[in-house]
Design a protein around this motif. Structure first.
Motif, PDB file in Angstrom:
ATOM      1  N   ALA A 171      66.237 -25.478  21.488  1.00 22.34           N
ATOM      2  CA  ALA A 171      65.508 -24.352  22.088  1.00 22.34           C
ATOM      3  C   ALA A 171      66.320 -23.585  23.120  1.00 22.34           C
ATOM      4  N   ASN A 183      57.083 -20.226  10.743  1.00 21.20           N
ATOM      5  CA  ASN A 183      57.796 -21.022  11.733  1.00 21.20           C
ATOM      6  C   ASN A 183      57.871 -20.220  13.030  1.00 21.20           C
ATOM      7  N   LYS A 209      59.725 -20.318  15.675  1.00 25.15           N
ATOM      8  CA  LYS A 209      61.020 -19.808  16.128  1.00 25.15           C
ATOM      9  C   LYS A 209      61.569 -18.746  15.193  1.00 25.15           C
ATOM     10  N   GLY A 252      60.262 -24.188  22.626  1.00 22.04           N
ATOM     11  CA  GLY A 252      60.909 -25.493  22.743  1.00 22.04           C
ATOM     12  C   GLY A 252      59.952 -26.520  23.327  1.00 22.04           C
ATOM     13  N   TYR A 302      57.667 -27.610  20.677  1.00 19.57           N
ATOM     14  CA  TYR A 302      58.344 -28.506  19.739  1.00 19.57           C
ATOM     15  C   TYR A 302      58.481 -29.897  20.337  1.00 19.57           C
ATOM     16  N   GLN A 303      58.820 -29.941  21.621  1.00 16.54           N
ATOM     17  CA  GLN A 303      58.970 -31.233  22.280  1.00 16.54           C
ATOM     18  C   GLN A 303      57.653 -32.005  22.284  1.00 16.54           C
ATOM     19  N   THR A 327      54.974 -31.548  20.226  1.00 17.87           N
ATOM     20  CA  THR A 327      54.306 -31.799  18.953  1.00 17.87           C
ATOM     21  C   THR A 327      55.257 -32.157  17.824  1.00 17.87           C
ATOM     22  N   HIS A 328      56.540 -31.954  18.016  1.00 16.26           N
ATOM     23  CA  HIS A 328      57.561 -32.180  16.981  1.00 16.26           C
ATOM     24  C   HIS A 328      57.378 -31.301  15.758  1.00 16.26           C
ATOM     25  N   THR A 329      56.702 -30.202  15.906  1.00 17.08           N
ATOM     26  CA  THR A 329      56.638 -29.270  14.786  1.00 17.08           C
ATOM     27  C   THR A 329      56.617 -27.844  15.326  1.00 17.08           C
ATOM     28  N   LEU A 330      57.087 -26.925  14.502  1.00 20.06           N
ATOM     29  CA  LEU A 330      57.019 -25.507  14.883  1.00 20.06           C
ATOM     30  C   LEU A 330      56.218 -24.725  13.855  1.00 20.06           C
TER      31      LEU A 330
END
Lengths: 301, 675
Positions: B239, B295, B297, B356, B359-360, B362-365
């Motif tokens: 990120a 997605n 990002k 970022g 993502y941290q 939930t571990h998904t984007l």
């Protein structure tokens, strides 16, 4: 300052008149002209119900929506008299301030996690996106015609002289009024009195709002109508002195309100899937105005 | 020893030091080095923004010739942006990379690349020698590549990295052609030679040279159709690197274009029109594709393309202003472009950093899998909301100010009065308005789906807010976003010199920019303040009115349905369905679906994949054709040793024989001529 007062006065009866006209057209007596105000003042006194899904966004959104409309009112002039603030490019500010309100009303609808409100939010976002270019091109054309870039200077410098400019003023009024319809979610884009959530746009977005917040949203809606009405009036009153222009203001607002009422009584809403195309047609109408301005200025020669 | 040497020495020492440190130490040393270097270069940059031009000359080597370092106002502006994003990004990265602490070697490489990238980017702004510039450019491109492929065990990340690396080198090829061309004609590698050459050769050569540089820098900046690396590289990178890439790396492309405008003397009117056309297309295309991305990002990456388009519009207006000799128009255009560069660096890095955080946690984007994060991560949500409103160009945040200046540029250009320009203006304004509307659709979707409503998926781990220290740089960025929106004058004063430089005034010729821009923005500022006051006043009234009211919390109104599941929420795809139906000719959506059928329905499914139409026609198809062509020669590489020896023999024989035969042929022709 004058415009602010006039808009508030017009807002107090505008929606009432629409409802009255609709009632009369359908053979009913109908509520009084000021019934919407009474409804709102009742709402202001009520408690609220919040959905457990919602967050702070849902609570601040109505306030910001209302404030954005109030701010937009301050920019609108009345003929020769300026709005409370007036500067070069204030119409850009006008449109973008309203956009902030829309942004919040959309996300507050999504905050409830309801599928119906998501649907309304999606439609609102799409329609307002399509309506904005028409407004900007119309204002651009006026800026080109008059050589100014603030509402007040543009409207004050509008002289209706030739036949083309009559046509342009009427087209301009049409575009502004249709933009107003889109912004206020009225016919033929949206039917505020529909009974099915699936077919609403604006009404479905505020399903979960209640009490004070709902009052704010409704008030903002009334003000918004009068606001666009005031813009339409401004197209025509440029040079008239106040003793003519102020009565004209109310007459035009009355005509607009009853026009809206009549349209809503005798017309069906457009198919939802064709709305976007219809709104985009407004942009081409405003392009037509732009070409008309080019004609007047003799740019094609 | 001067400051430049110190600057480089700090970078070198840090790079040498990093491999020998623990994971935590690496981060601290890295950040210290960045901060030190940022202050060093920032000091010179601030000086350059207040009329003091610092210049350094190095003797250079035999190959390069003398190397001049000049920190002018344009360089100063960009150096400050680079430094700010690097400090916040580096600080954020310290925490973001915590999960990867055990990958020591990988972290070393990452940290070294990070320092190298910062050094290279700052150097690029000031170097005045084309060979050294190319070297720095290569270092920048390569270190960015290393940063992108941090998670190189994932194939998708590697592919994204390669894609970026190859396209960067295409950009370098164009740069080299440009520089060699000038060096060949003038014999000097100094940037002044470019000015000398183009002022001597007006017309086609100058135009072609500019286009050559424009393509090179446009690849870096991500103008459509040179944007295809961008939507892959941004999501693949960690990120903080995505934030930096979008915030400053693509801006170095913008810097390059602006630098060339100061150097090359050509017909700027044509150049302006070309840039404007590219920009309008980039802006619209970027946001159109952003809306349909799944997605988070990647969505943001497409928005970078859109914003590059908006910056490009400013540059276009500026060039047209120079071309017309209309100094004020030029100032407006360049001011808008430079200001939007800063603004975009701010809100886009903030958006990437908050992505970022998501993502941290939930571990998904994947947007469709998220939802309701505002309850778990209220601060991240608030920061994302601020950045989202700013990127839509809505007051009272910073994006509006720069867009307002660009609008003013367009409406000012209107006074020009010919049909051609007027049509260009009206369609550009149309594009800019549409971009704003589409951006709003996009970010209401992104914010609404990711943060609002109920969670769409159950995670097996706890979803929680990131630590407060990690949020600190984010708050700093948000603070700047708000303060630029509320008091833009301070920042615009710093813009006076860069704008004068670009618009072609001498420094001492008085500063028309400062007074006039204040004249334009002061009333707007009043408007924004009044607006904020109205909002506050309404809040106070609301608070007062609600004091003794009953507040009930209940379920969302489901039209009488009392057992709602999270699945009935509107999804991201359904939110933009009407849009994607309307824009189907432009978008490329492949969809697979299985409808729900029967009395006892089994699971249905619906899947859409978005692809980039321009990528298909501009990149994929030519590459496929090229591969098909090269495939015809595949028989040569048949894996048999005998054949390879044969090729060797043929090669040796032809080396010996060709000169001989050449002589014979020459003789033959001479013989014929004699006849």
């Amino acid at each position: 300052m004058l415009s602010l007062i006039l808009i508030i006065i017009a807002a107090s009866f505008f929606t009432g008149i629409i409802i009255r006209v609709k009632s009369l057209a359908s053979g009913r007596k109908g509520p009084g002209v000021f019934q919407p105000l009474k409804d709102v003042s009742r709402l202001f006194k009520k408690g609220v119900v919040y959905s457990e899904t919602t967050s702070f966004v849902f609570q601040i959104a109505p306030t910001i929506y209302f404030s954005s409309v109030v701010m937009a009112m301050l920019v609108v002039p009345f003929g020769q008299s300026k709005g409370i603030i007036s500067f070069n490019g204030d119409f850009i500010f006008f449109a973008y301030v309203l956009a902030l309100g829309k942004f919040f009303s959309i996300i507050s609808a999504m905050d409830t996690g309801s599928s119906f409100e998501g649907m309304g939010a999606s439609r609102e976002a799409l329609y307002s996106m399509f309506a904005e270019p028409a407004f900007f091109i119309l204002m651009g054309s006026l800026a080109l015609l008059t050589g100014h870039t603030s509402f007040q200077e543009m409207f004050a410098a509008l002289h209706i002289g030739s036949y083309i400019s009559y046509a342009l003023a009427i087209l301009g009024a049409f575009v502004l009024m249709m933009v107003a319809m889109v912004e206020n979610s009225r016919m033929p884009i949206d039917d505020p009195k529909t009974h099915l959530e699936l077919t609403m746009v604006h009404e479905v977005m505020i399903l979960d709002n209640s009490g004070f917040d709902l009052g704010l949203i409704l008030t903002a809606g009334y003000l918004k109508f009068a606001l666009y009405g005031a813009l339409v009036v401004n197209l025509f009153i440029g040079v008239f002195p106040y003793q003519y222009s102020i009565p004209m203001f109310f007459v035009i607002q009355l005509v607009l309100a009853s026009g809206v009422g009549l349209i809503e009584s005798f017309m069906a809403r457009f198919r939802m899937s064709h709305n976007a195309q219809f709104i985009f047609v407004l942009t081409s109408v405003s392009l037509l105005i732009f070409f008309g301005v080019l004609l007047i200025l003799g740019k094609f020669a | 020893m001067n400051l430049i040497t110190v600057f480089l020495a700090i970078a070198v020492i840090t790079i040498l030091l990093i491999p020998f440190l623990q994971a935590k130490g690496k981060g601290v040393v890295l950040l210290t080095a960045i901060v030190l270097n940022a202050f060093l270069s920032g000091y010179l940059a601030i000086e350059s923004l207040s009329e003091e031009l610092s210049a350094f000359a190095f003797s250079g080597s035999l190959v390069t010739g003398p190397v001049n370092i000049r920190i002018d106002a344009l360089a100063g502006w960009f150096i400050l942006i680079i430094n700010f994003v690097f400090i916040t990004g580096g600080f954020y990265g310290l925490f973001y990379m915590k999960t990867y602490r055990n990958q020591t070697n990988n972290l070393s490489l990452h940290s070294i690349a990070f320092v190298l990238l910062h050094t290279a980017l700052v150097s690029l702004c000031v170097i005045q020698n084309s060979i050294v510039f190319l070297v720095a450019w290569e270092i920048m491109a390569f270190s960015a590549f290393l940063l992108v492929i941090f998670e190189h065990e994932k194939m998708a990340t590697l592919r994204a990295g390669w894609n970026y690396l190859i396209q960067s080198h295409v950009s370098i090829v164009f740069l080299m052609i440009g520089f060699i061309w000038v060096a060949f004609k003038t014999g000097s590698y100094d940037f002044i030679a470019i000015t000398a050459y183009t002022s001597a050769n007006q017309g086609a050569p100058g135009l072609l040279l500019f286009l050559c540089f424009f393509v090179a820098f446009a690849i870096k900046a991500g103008f459509v159709p040179f944007h295809t690396w961008l939507p892959y590289a941004h999501p693949a990178a960690p990120a903080h690197v995505s934030g930096i890439m979008s915030g400053v790396i693509i801006k170095i492309g913008i810097f390059g274009i602006l630098r060339m405008i100061t150097l090359i003397k050509v017909d700027f009117y044509t150049i302006g029109l070309i840039i404007l056309i590219f920009s309008v297309i980039s802006g619209l295309y970027g946001v159109m594709l952003a809306i349909v991305q799944h997605n988070l990002k990647k969505l943001l990456a497409y928005h970078s393309i859109e914003n590059i388009g908006i910056i490009g519009m400013g540059i276009g207006i500026g060039c047209i202003g120079i071309g017309n000799g209309n100094a004020w128009l030029a100032s407006l255009g360049f001011a808008g472009a430079l200001f939007h560069t800063l603004n975009h660096a701010l809100f886009k890095s903030l958006l990437f950093f908050t992505a970022g955080n998501v993502y941290q946690a939930t571990h998904t984007l994947h947007i469709e899998h998220l939802g309701g994060l505002i309850k778990k991560m209220p601060q991240t949500a608030l920061l994302f909301l601020i950045a989202a409103i700013a990127i839509c160009g809505i007051p009272p945040f910073n994006g509006f100010i720069s867009e307002f200046i660009i609008y003013n540029g367009f409406y000012h250009w209107m006074k020009d009065g010919l049909v051609g320009p007027l049509m260009t203006i009206i369609f550009s304004v149309l594009a800019l308005v549409l971009i704003g509307g589409l951006a709003m659709l996009c970010f209401t979707k992104a914010f609404g789906i990711v943060f609002l409503g109920n969670p769409r998926q159950k995670f097996h781990h706890e979803v929680k807010e990131v630590p407060a220290m990690q949020l600190l740089p984010l708050y700093l960025i948000a603070f700047l976003i708000i303060s630029i929106g509320v008091i833009p004058q301070i920042f615009l004063n710093a813009l006076a010199l860069p704008v004068n430089l670009l618009a072609g005034f001498s420094v001492n010729a008085g500063l028309p920019f400062q007074d006039q821009i204040t004249g334009i923005l002061q009333p707007l500022n009043w408007g924004i303040w009044i607006f904020i006051l109205i909002i506050l006043a309404t809040f106070v009234i609301r608070k007062f009115a609600m004091q003794n009211r009953k507040v009930v919390v209940n379920t969302t109104w489901g039209c009488g349905y009392v057992q709602p599941t999270v699945k009935i929420q509107y999804t991201a795809s359904s939110f933009v369905r009407a849009y994607s139906k309307l824009f189907r000719p432009i978008l490329m959506t492949s969809k697979t679906e299985k409808e729900v059928e029967g009395i006892f329905p089994t699971g249905g499914m619906y899947e859409t994949h978005i692809y980039d139409r321009i990528e298909k026609y501009f990149i994929d198809n030519p590459i496929a054709a090229y591969k098909a062509f090269l495939g015809r020669f595949l028989f040569l590489q048949n894996g048999r040793l005998q054949f390879y020896i044969l090729y060797g023999i043929i090669f040796i024989v032809s080396i010996i024989c060709i000169p001989y035969f050449y002589d014979q042929i020459v003789l033959f022709f001479e013989f014929i001529k004699q006849i």
